[in-house]
Design an enzyme around this catalytic site. Structure first.
Site, PDB file in Angstrom:
ATOM      1  CG  ASP A   1      -3.178 -26.166   3.255  1.00  0.00           C
ATOM      2  OD1 ASP A   1      -2.089 -25.576   3.216  1.00  0.00           O
ATOM      3  OD2 ASP A   1      -3.851 -26.288   4.300  1.00  0.00           O
TER       4      ASP A   1
ATOM      5  CG  ASP B   1     -10.922 -28.516   5.789  1.00  0.00           C
ATOM      6  OD1 ASP B   1     -10.468 -27.548   6.431  1.00  0.00           O
ATOM      7  OD2 ASP B   1     -10.339 -29.610   5.710  1.00  0.00           O
TER       8      ASP B   1
ATOM      9  CG  ASP C   1     -12.700 -17.630  18.457  1.00  0.00           C
ATOM     10  OD1 ASP C   1     -12.045 -18.401  19.187  1.00  0.00           O
ATOM     11  OD2 ASP C   1     -12.598 -16.396  18.519  1.00  0.00           O
TER      12      ASP C   1
ATOM     13  NE  ARG D   1      24.087 -25.620   7.271  1.00  0.00           N
ATOM     14  CZ  ARG D   1      25.096 -26.453   7.513  1.00  0.00           C
ATOM     15  NH1 ARG D   1      24.886 -27.763   7.491  1.00  0.00           N
ATOM     16  NH2 ARG D   1      26.301 -25.991   7.779  1.00  0.00           N
TER      17      ARG D   1
HETATM   18  O1  F6P Z   1      -4.247 -24.534   6.207  1.00  0.00           O
HETATM   19  C1  F6P Z   1      -3.320 -23.531   5.957  1.00  0.00           C
HETATM   20  C2  F6P Z   1      -2.084 -23.743   6.794  1.00  0.00           C
HETATM   21  O2  F6P Z   1      -1.159 -22.724   6.466  1.00  0.00           O
HETATM   22  C3  F6P Z   1      -1.436 -25.122   6.655  1.00  0.00           C
HETATM   23  O3  F6P Z   1      -0.708 -25.274   5.472  1.00  0.00           O
HETATM   24  C4  F6P Z   1      -0.609 -25.162   7.908  1.00  0.00           C
HETATM   25  O4  F6P Z   1      -0.367 -26.495   8.309  1.00  0.00           O
HETATM   26  C5  F6P Z   1      -1.485 -24.454   8.920  1.00  0.00           C
HETATM   27  O5  F6P Z   1      -2.378 -23.638   8.169  1.00  0.00           O
HETATM   28  C6  F6P Z   1      -0.729 -23.592   9.898  1.00  0.00           C
HETATM   29  O6  F6P Z   1      -1.633 -23.087  10.812  1.00  0.00           O
HETATM   30  P1  F6P Z   1      -1.292 -21.909  11.821  1.00  0.00           P
HETATM   31  O7  F6P Z   1      -1.375 -20.616  11.076  1.00  0.00           O
HETATM   32  O8  F6P Z   1      -2.337 -22.017  12.875  1.00  0.00           O
HETATM   33  O9  F6P Z   1       0.092 -22.161  12.336  1.00  0.00           O
END
Ligand code: F6P
Length: 361
Positions: free
Chosen positions: A140, A116, A76, A279
């Site tokens: 991240d 961000d 949102d 795996r």
């Molecule tokens: O930005 C944090 C994060 O966990 C990323 O590492 C990942 O790509 C993304 O959010 C996953 O987003 P969602 O929770 O919408 O699947």
């Protein structure tokens, strides 16, 4: 202007330490005799008027709790807000409603804890006259304007624990295990946990790699009497031909691409090229959950304290940040755009190479 009332919200994906920031802000506000209003589920609560006054009991027991007691969401955006019209979902600019709600509630300053995306929105709202302080958050660790975000340290600890567990099963079965970690377009989590967890190969978005080089490392280990290997791959790493592996695209999200699945592709390639049984494991949202590490609790507390003090001093339009171990701040407009990726000359990359970790290049 004497500050009487602060607002707070958590936006974007959650990260361990969000509650510790809320707690620190609430404690500083309380000792200054200032009220704190929490908006629920990110900017959604600000637009829809979903909020609650944070009382003493609301912040008790928060320091070690994962997630966010205020709720969050990564869809949102007030400038592109989903509104139902009949059976259809349309996206509208509702930023004026956000400003109006802040005015109506007499919020002197809003503290936005976000990544961000959420802080880009905070910056746009500031340009329209809102008084906001930002707190940088994301597992991240890819945000510009700060050396480290809270949540990262805990995610690295979780990934390292997973690597320790994969090691024993890899060794027992003489297999190659591929662990896929989050991080979007930056390799911070993969690099740090790869080193901490003793990975043999680390593949990150910043370093293009070749299957042949990965295979060489696996065979070299076999020659040394270690017929098993651990590969850590960041979800944002590209395949050797440049393909980005996307799990899904989320409609209406400011950042619609959800990465995921590269580990399965790599495990297949490893089997084909080396003959080793392989795996794949995608660690996923486990990295975002759980209790924050001591480092993240401390960083979150320092950020929360600094954000509340800036708000009380009337210093708006800034993000708190960590620079060389010191908490400072940066005006929103001076924060560089884009993702903070791992520099190729990062000392940890150098150290990893020196101890024989392959980056597949
Ligand atoms: O930005 C944090 C994060 O966990 C990323 O590492 C990942 O790509 C993304 O959010 C996953 O987003 P969602 O929770 O919408 O699947």
């Amino acid at each position: 202007m004497a500050v009487k009332r602060l607002g707070i919200l958590t936006g974007g994906g959650d990260a361990p330490g969000l509650n510790a920031v809320i707690r620190a802000v609430a404690k500083v506000a309380e000792s200054a005799g200032v009220e704190l209003y929490g908006f629920l589920d990110g900017y959604s609560g600000l637009i829809r008027g979903n909020f609650r006054k944070m009382e003493k009991r609301d912040i008790s027991g928060l320091l070690h709790r994962g997630g966010t007691v205020l709720g969050t969401n990564n869809r949102d955006n007030p400038f592109n807000f989903p509104v139902k019209e009949g059976n259809e979902l349309v996206f509208k600019d509702m930023s004026d409603t956000a400003l109006e709600n802040l005015r109506m509630l007499s919020i002197d300053c809003l503290i936005v804890i976000g990544g961000d995306g959420s802080l880009a929105i905070a910056r746009e709202l500031t340009q329209k006259g809102a008084r906001i302080i930002g707190v940088p958050k994301t597992i991240d660790n890819d945000m510009q304007g700060t050396d480290q975000t809270f949540g990262f340290d805990t995610a690295v600890a979780t990934a390292t624990e997973a690597l320790d567990k994969l090691h024993t099963t890899a060794e027992s079965h003489h297999r190659v295990m591929v662990l896929e970690l989050m991080g979007r377009y930056a390799g911070w989590i993969a690099l740090y946990s790869g080193v901490a967890g003793g990975a043999d190969v680390i593949l990150i978005p910043e370093i293009p790699w070749k299957m042949q080089k990965v295979a060489e490392k696996i065979f070299a280990r076999q020659k040394e009497g270690k017929p098993f290997s651990i590969i850590v791959v960041a979800e944002g790493a590209k395949l050797p031909d440049g393909e980005k592996v996307v799990r899904e695209t989320i409609k209406g999200s400011g950042d619609p691409i959800r990465l995921g699945g590269i580990s399965y592709r790599i495990a297949e390639m490893v089997e084909q090229v080396t003959g080793f049984e392989s795996r794949a494991t995608i660690l996923g949202h486990v990295q975002r959950g759980g209790s924050p590490s001591p480092f993240d609790r401390i960083l979150a507390t320092r950020y929360g304290e600094a954000a509340a003090k800036l708000a009380l001093a009337g210093e708006y339009g800034k993000m708190v940040s960590l620079k060389n171990g010191i908490i400072t701040w940066m005006p929103f407009e001076e924060i560089p755009q884009g993702c903070r990726t791992v520099p190729l000359d990062h000392p940890l990359i150098q150290a990893a190479r020196s101890i024989g970790i392959s980056f597949g290049d």
